[in-house]
Design a protein around this motif. Structure first.
Motif, PDB file in Angstrom:
ATOM      1  N   ALA A 117       0.842  -1.210   0.000  1.00 23.39           N
ATOM      2  CA  ALA A 117       0.000   0.000   0.000  1.00 23.39           C
ATOM      3  C   ALA A 117       0.875   1.258   0.000  1.00 23.39           C
ATOM      4  CB  ALA A 117      -0.919  -0.015   1.216  1.00 23.39           C
ATOM      5  N   LEU A 118       2.099   1.119  -0.403  1.00 26.03           N
ATOM      6  CA  LEU A 118       3.153   2.150  -0.579  1.00 26.03           C
ATOM      7  C   LEU A 118       4.365   1.786   0.279  1.00 26.03           C
ATOM      8  CD1 LEU A 118       3.031   6.022  -0.838  1.00 26.03           C
ATOM      9  CD2 LEU A 118       4.537   4.952   0.848  1.00 26.03           C
ATOM     10  N   THR A 119       5.486   1.718  -0.404  1.00 23.68           N
ATOM     11  CA  THR A 119       6.791   1.655   0.274  1.00 23.68           C
ATOM     12  C   THR A 119       7.629   2.796  -0.293  1.00 23.68           C
ATOM     13  OG1 THR A 119       7.628   0.164  -1.439  1.00 23.68           O
ATOM     14  CG2 THR A 119       6.800  -0.861   0.589  1.00 23.68           C
ATOM     15  N   GLU A 172       7.957   1.586  -4.110  1.00 22.88           N
ATOM     16  CA  GLU A 172       6.859   1.188  -5.006  1.00 22.88           C
ATOM     17  C   GLU A 172       5.500   1.660  -4.483  1.00 22.88           C
ATOM     18  OE1 GLU A 172       6.299  -0.931  -7.827  1.00 22.88           O
ATOM     19  OE2 GLU A 172       8.413  -0.946  -8.349  1.00 22.88           O
ATOM     20  N   HIS A 173       4.583   1.920  -5.420  1.00 27.16           N
ATOM     21  CA  HIS A 173       3.185   2.212  -5.076  1.00 27.16           C
ATOM     22  C   HIS A 173       2.311   1.583  -6.175  1.00 27.16           C
ATOM     23  CE1 HIS A 173      -0.069   3.921  -3.014  1.00 27.16           C
ATOM     24  NE2 HIS A 173       0.117   5.210  -3.211  1.00 27.16           N
ATOM     25  N   PRO A 174       2.273   0.250  -6.222  1.00 29.18           N
ATOM     26  CA  PRO A 174       1.619  -0.426  -7.353  1.00 29.18           C
ATOM     27  C   PRO A 174       0.115  -0.169  -7.449  1.00 29.18           C
ATOM     28  CG  PRO A 174       2.282  -2.017  -5.663  1.00 29.18           C
ATOM     29  CD  PRO A 174       2.911  -0.712  -5.293  1.00 29.18           C
ATOM     30  N   GLY A 217      12.114  10.377  -9.487  1.00 34.73           N
ATOM     31  CA  GLY A 217      11.952   8.966  -9.893  1.00 34.73           C
ATOM     32  C   GLY A 217      11.635   8.115  -8.668  1.00 34.73           C
ATOM     33  N   ASN A 218      10.547   8.452  -8.003  1.00 40.70           N
ATOM     34  CA  ASN A 218      10.229   7.862  -6.685  1.00 40.70           C
ATOM     35  C   ASN A 218       9.329   6.625  -6.816  1.00 40.70           C
ATOM     36  OD1 ASN A 218       7.716   8.875  -7.336  1.00 40.70           O
ATOM     37  ND2 ASN A 218       7.785  10.584  -5.898  1.00 40.70           N
ATOM     38  N   ASN A 219       8.708   6.258  -5.703  1.00 38.77           N
ATOM     39  CA  ASN A 219       7.798   5.106  -5.660  1.00 38.77           C
ATOM     40  C   ASN A 219       6.679   5.203  -6.703  1.00 38.77           C
ATOM     41  OD1 ASN A 219       6.697   7.302  -4.243  1.00 38.77           O
ATOM     42  ND2 ASN A 219       6.466   6.191  -2.300  1.00 38.77           N
ATOM     43  N   VAL A 220       6.053   6.368  -6.788  1.00 36.74           N
ATOM     44  CA  VAL A 220       4.932   6.546  -7.726  1.00 36.74           C
ATOM     45  C   VAL A 220       5.428   6.444  -9.173  1.00 36.74           C
ATOM     46  CG1 VAL A 220       3.248   8.258  -8.554  1.00 36.74           C
ATOM     47  CG2 VAL A 220       3.524   7.840  -6.094  1.00 36.74           C
ATOM     48  N   ALA A 221       6.537   7.120  -9.468  1.00 40.87           N
ATOM     49  CA  ALA A 221       7.103   7.072 -10.816  1.00 40.87           C
ATOM     50  C   ALA A 221       7.514   5.639 -11.178  1.00 40.87           C
ATOM     51  CB  ALA A 221       8.317   7.999 -10.906  1.00 40.87           C
ATOM     52  N   THR A 248       2.799  14.325 -12.325  1.00 42.46           N
ATOM     53  CA  THR A 248       3.874  14.640 -11.382  1.00 42.46           C
ATOM     54  C   THR A 248       3.485  14.211  -9.974  1.00 42.46           C
ATOM     55  OG1 THR A 248       5.486  16.318 -10.687  1.00 42.46           O
ATOM     56  CG2 THR A 248       3.188  17.042 -10.842  1.00 42.46           C
ATOM     57  N   ASP A 249       4.475  14.221  -9.097  1.00 46.04           N
ATOM     58  CA  ASP A 249       4.272  13.843  -7.691  1.00 46.04           C
ATOM     59  C   ASP A 249       5.174  14.741  -6.842  1.00 46.04           C
ATOM     60  OD1 ASP A 249       3.612  12.441  -5.343  1.00 46.04           O
ATOM     61  OD2 ASP A 249       5.121  10.884  -5.681  1.00 46.04           O
ATOM     62  N   THR A 250       4.986  14.680  -5.562  1.00 45.08           N
ATOM     63  CA  THR A 250       5.773  15.497  -4.632  1.00 45.08           C
ATOM     64  C   THR A 250       7.272  15.331  -4.863  1.00 45.08           C
ATOM     65  OG1 THR A 250       6.149  15.994  -2.304  1.00 45.08           O
ATOM     66  CG2 THR A 250       5.796  13.689  -2.824  1.00 45.08           C
ATOM     67  N   TRP A 251       8.021  16.387  -4.536  1.00 44.35           N
ATOM     68  CA  TRP A 251       9.483  16.306  -4.597  1.00 44.35           C
ATOM     69  C   TRP A 251      10.061  15.735  -3.298  1.00 44.35           C
ATOM     70  CZ3 TRP A 251       9.951  22.082  -6.469  1.00 44.35           C
ATOM     71  CH2 TRP A 251       9.564  22.148  -7.814  1.00 44.35           C
ATOM     72  N   VAL A 252       9.221  15.713  -2.259  1.00 44.46           N
ATOM     73  CA  VAL A 252       9.697  15.266  -0.941  1.00 44.46           C
ATOM     74  C   VAL A 252       8.725  14.205  -0.425  1.00 44.46           C
ATOM     75  CG1 VAL A 252      10.399  15.981   1.373  1.00 44.46           C
ATOM     76  CG2 VAL A 252      10.546  17.629  -0.522  1.00 44.46           C
ATOM     77  N   SER A 253       9.104  12.961  -0.592  1.00 43.51           N
ATOM     78  CA  SER A 253       8.214  11.875  -0.173  1.00 43.51           C
ATOM     79  C   SER A 253       8.276  11.666   1.333  1.00 43.51           C
ATOM     80  CB  SER A 253       8.613  10.582  -0.900  1.00 43.51           C
ATOM     81  OG  SER A 253       8.195  10.636  -2.236  1.00 43.51           O
ATOM     82  N   MET A 254       7.281  10.918   1.828  1.00 45.64           N
ATOM     83  CA  MET A 254       7.243  10.626   3.269  1.00 45.64           C
ATOM     84  C   MET A 254       8.532   9.907   3.668  1.00 45.64           C
ATOM     85  SD  MET A 254       3.277   9.450   3.760  1.00 45.64           S
ATOM     86  CE  MET A 254       3.055   8.598   2.201  1.00 45.64           C
ATOM     87  N   GLY A 255       9.172  10.409   4.699  1.00 46.87           N
ATOM     88  CA  GLY A 255      10.448   9.840   5.143  1.00 46.87           C
ATOM     89  C   GLY A 255      11.653  10.636   4.646  1.00 46.87           C
ATOM     90  N   HIS A 303      -1.848  13.700 -11.004  1.00 43.20           N
ATOM     91  CA  HIS A 303      -1.091  13.785  -9.745  1.00 43.20           C
ATOM     92  C   HIS A 303      -1.728  12.785  -8.791  1.00 43.20           C
ATOM     93  CE1 HIS A 303       0.900  15.272  -6.204  1.00 43.20           C
ATOM     94  NE2 HIS A 303       1.414  16.323  -6.825  1.00 43.20           N
ATOM     95  N   ASP A 304      -0.899  12.058  -8.061  1.00 46.34           N
ATOM     96  CA  ASP A 304      -1.451  11.040  -7.154  1.00 46.34           C
ATOM     97  C   ASP A 304      -1.971  11.637  -5.839  1.00 46.34           C
ATOM     98  OD1 ASP A 304       1.565  11.354  -7.154  1.00 46.34           O
ATOM     99  OD2 ASP A 304       1.221  10.548  -5.158  1.00 46.34           O
ATOM    100  N   LEU A 305      -1.501  12.871  -5.496  1.00 47.84           N
ATOM    101  CA  LEU A 305      -1.864  13.552  -4.243  1.00 47.84           C
ATOM    102  C   LEU A 305      -1.230  12.851  -3.026  1.00 47.84           C
ATOM    103  CD1 LEU A 305      -5.669  14.183  -4.951  1.00 47.84           C
ATOM    104  CD2 LEU A 305      -3.816  15.848  -5.183  1.00 47.84           C
ATOM    105  N   PRO A 306      -0.877  13.568  -1.953  1.00 49.04           N
ATOM    106  CA  PRO A 306      -1.100  15.000  -1.754  1.00 49.04           C
ATOM    107  C   PRO A 306      -0.203  15.856  -2.663  1.00 49.04           C
ATOM    108  CG  PRO A 306      -0.328  13.937   0.303  1.00 49.04           C
ATOM    109  CD  PRO A 306      -0.238  12.937  -0.770  1.00 49.04           C
ATOM    110  N   ALA A 307      -0.762  17.035  -3.074  1.00 47.17           N
ATOM    111  CA  ALA A 307      -0.045  17.959  -3.955  1.00 47.17           C
ATOM    112  C   ALA A 307       0.505  19.136  -3.163  1.00 47.17           C
ATOM    113  CB  ALA A 307      -0.998  18.472  -5.022  1.00 47.17           C
TER     114      ALA A 307
HETATM  115  N1  NVA Z   1       5.826   9.816  -3.285  1.00 49.79           N
HETATM  116  C1  NVA Z   1       4.852  10.103  -2.251  1.00 49.79           C
HETATM  117  C2  NVA Z   1       3.551   9.486  -2.586  1.00 49.79           C
HETATM  118  C3  NVA Z   1       2.446   9.766  -1.600  1.00 49.79           C
HETATM  119  C4  NVA Z   1       1.182   9.053  -1.952  1.00 49.79           C
HETATM  120  C5  NVA Z   1       5.371   9.612  -0.917  1.00 49.79           C
HETATM  121  O1  NVA Z   1       5.918   8.499  -0.860  1.00 49.79           O
HETATM  122  O2  NVA Z   1       5.215  10.317   0.071  1.00 49.79           O
END
Ligand code: NVA
Ligand code: CP
Length: 306
Positions: free
Chosen positions: A122-124, A127-129, A157-161, A222-229, A262-266
């Motif tokens: 459900a997101l690492t 990956e975010h399949p 080039g993060n999990n979403v990408a 596009t997606d955030t430039w700063v992912s969680m963590g 955009h996958d959000l949050p934006a």
């Molecule tokens: N790349 C983002 C996606 C949030 C749904 C993150 O990992 O925080």
């Protein structure tokens, strides 16, 4: 390939025909939800915050007759209060399927190794399949056939990408990825995307020049430039990515009716301008809505009820 005890840990766990099947199933479930998950129990074990993933899994289960148990960050202490392998074996005794949101990909892999029921990523960090399936379903709903469809991802080039390029390449899209040097997805993801593009007759093109990726694109993501963590890297990342903003000027090189994703949050004013986010071609909230149906299909597929 058997569906029994299958997991969805990464985008490359799904073969092209399975992705296709999941999109068609998501579409069928959206137009005609039925109680194919009657009595099924899903755990949501989350170590990071979530709005969409949590709620869309809960709503999907409710629509299809199942139930969910949500375990919030700090509640379980995965690998801290208790070993990952023990949590996996305990939850497998209570529930039929488990969705895990966590940090390193190795955590969800270790969890799945010891789980006797299907595990969904459900997101690492990597990956975010589920997001990628909802995104491709959203495009499929809009444009029908996806073969050759030009889709650009601009930014990290993060999990979403990573999940997006592999899933889109599997379906034969014309996938373009623009990231600054040093911010590409992993070698594994790049290889998978290349391989799948070759097999599907699609294309996978990588550049560090956003305009090149966007040229002639019919969807720009596009997606955030700063992912969680990554909060400690925030300042540095805002500098590295400043030329990768999806704004009106960048979209001038795209198709006139380019769809904005955009996958959000934006973060308005960072990876995307408010004007583009709110523009008439934005399909961002369709993507959010479709999380429900893509995940309904994933759960039913892994449990063998479709
Ligand atoms: N790349 C983002 C996606 C949030 C749904 C993150 O990992 O925080
Ligand atoms: N897009 C997405 O996964 O959102 P949440 O982090 O709110 O679940």
């Amino acid at each position: 390939m058997t569906k029994k005890n299958r997991h969805l840990l990464a985008s490359y766990d799904l073969q092209a025909e399975e992705v296709d099947f999941l999109l068609k199933s998501a579409s069928a479930l959206k137009s005609n939800p039925n109680r194919i998950l009657e009595g099924k129990q899903l755990a949501l074990l989350f170590e990071k915050p979530s709005l969409r993933t949590r709620v869309s899994f809960q709503v999907a289960m409710r629509y299809l007759g199942g139930e969910t148990t949500y375990l919030a960050p700090q509640e379980v202490g995965l690998g801290e209060r208790e070993a990952i392998k023990d949590v996996a074996r305990v939850l497998s005794r209570y529930l039929d399927i488990i969705a895990v949101r966590t940090f390193a990909q190795e955590i969800v892999e270790e969890f799945a190794k010891f789980s006797s029921v299907p595990v969904i990523n459900a997101l690492t960090n990597e990956e975010h399949p589920c997001q990628a399936l909802a995104d491709l379903f959203t495009l499929y709903e809009r444009v029908g056939t996806l073969k050759g469809f030009p889709l650009a991802f601009i930014g990290d080039g993060n999990n979403v990408a990573s999940s997006l390029v592999v899933t889109a390449a599997s379906l034969g899209l014309d996938v373009r990825l623009a990231t600054p040097k040093g911010y590409l997805p992993s070698e594994r993801v790049l290889n998978e995307a290349n391989l799948r593009a070759n097999e599907s007759g699609g294309r996978f093109f990588v550049t560090d020049i956003p305009e090149k990726a966007v040229e002639g694109a019919q969807a720009v993501y596009t997606d955030t430039w700063v992912s969680m963590g990554q909060e400690r890297e925030a300042e540095q990342r805002r500098i590295v990515f400043k030329d990768y903003q999806v704004n009106k000027k960048l979209l001038e090189s795209a198709d006139d009716s380019v769809l904005v994703m955009h996958d959000l949050p934006a973060h308005r004013g960072e990876e995307i301008t408010d004007e583009v986010f709110e523009g008439k071609n934005s399909i961002i909230f369709d993507q959010a809505e479709n999380r429900t149906w893509a995940q309904a299909a994933v759960v039913a597929f892994l449990l063998g009820t479709i």
